[in-house]
Design a protein around this motif. Structure first.
Motif, short mmCIF file in Angstrom:
data_model
loop_
_atom_site.label_atom_id
_atom_site.label_comp_id
_atom_site.label_asym_id
_atom_site.label_seq_id
_atom_site.Cartn_x
_atom_site.Cartn_y
_atom_site.Cartn_z
N TYR A 195 0.83 -1.21 0.00
CA TYR A 195 0.00 0.00 0.00
C TYR A 195 0.87 1.26 0.00
N ILE A 196 1.89 1.27 0.85
CA ILE A 196 2.77 2.43 0.92
C ILE A 196 3.49 2.64 -0.41
N THR A 202 1.99 6.69 -6.79
CA THR A 202 0.91 7.59 -7.22
C THR A 202 1.32 9.04 -7.06
N ILE A 203 1.96 9.37 -5.93
CA ILE A 203 2.42 10.74 -5.69
C ILE A 203 3.48 11.12 -6.70
N LYS A 204 4.38 10.19 -7.01
CA LYS A 204 5.43 10.47 -7.99
C LYS A 204 4.85 10.73 -9.38
N ARG A 205 3.83 9.94 -9.74
CA ARG A 205 3.21 10.15 -11.05
C ARG A 205 2.53 11.49 -11.12
N LYS A 206 1.84 11.89 -10.04
CA LYS A 206 1.19 13.21 -10.02
C LYS A 206 2.21 14.33 -10.09
N SER A 207 3.34 14.15 -9.42
CA SER A 207 4.39 15.17 -9.42
C SER A 207 5.01 15.32 -10.80
#
Length: 210
Positions: A195-196, A202-207
């Motif tokens: 999960y982590i 996901t955060i990296k892709r958004k960034s």
């Protein structure tokens, strides 16, 4: 808007009612009933946190509170003798879950990965509660796990796969239960890591898109 936390709360609400029902058939002065009370206290803390979260999120807080928020608050009262029967109010939470069952089903279908993590958390919680309760039942007369506190400590050490060895089952059924709890510990920590990792990706892709 539904989320994986709503799914977990829904499942834990159903489990808490089952746990409550069982407790009425167990002598109040027994160690097993004491252990169930400990777990019920933990569930109350979860439900109270959910109530506070729901209250903070609502734009019309008083409307939420006076419709069914007060029921959520009362059902979050820990299991003490004075409030023992108030816990039955949790059944109204179950009724609301059943009313919005189609929304939960739709959430599970459209958010399969998040729902899977939620189910793993729920199943792991159920296995933890059942394992410690069963071990206490199997071992209280023959082993060194004789009290609710012993069972809590043993289950914590076992699910984390630390295994200090100060408390351990000696019966065959106790050992089988311990084996299931150990596997459960491996599964839950694997799910947490997954999960982590998924959240970080996901955060990296958004960034990168920004």
């Amino acid at each position: 808007m539904l989320s994986v936390s709503n799914l977990i709360i829904a499942l834990l609400s159903i489990f808490s009612i089952l746990l409550l029902s069982v407790s009425y058939f167990i002598p109040q002065d027994s160690e097993i009933n004491k252990l169930i009370n400990y777990y019920d206290f933990g569930l109350c803390a979860v439900f109270l946190y959910d109530f506070i979260s729901q209250l903070r999120k609502r734009k019309k807080r008083w409307r939420y509170f006076f419709t069914y928020g007060w029921l959520d608050l009362l059902s979050s009262i820990p299991v003490v003798s004075e409030f023992r029967y108030i816990r039955v109010l949790r059944i109204f939470r179950i009724f609301r879950i059943m009313k919005s069952f189609h929304l939960l089903y739709k959430f599970v279908i459209t958010h399969k990965k998040a729902s899977l993590y939620g189910f793993i958390v729920f199943v792991s919680t159920v296995i933890l509660v059942l394992s410690s309760t069963l071990v206490l039942y199997f071992e209280k007369d023959v082993g060194n796990i004789k009290t609710a506190e012993d069972a809590l400590w043993w289950s914590y050490i076992t699910i984390t796969t630390v295994g200090y060895g100060d408390y351990y089952p000696v019966t065959d059924l106790g050992k089988l239960t311990a084996s299931i709890l150990i596997l459960n510990g491996i599964a839950i920590f694997g799910a947490i890591v997954s999960y982590i990792t998924d959240r970080v990706n996901t955060i990296k892709r958004k960034s990168s898109l920004d």
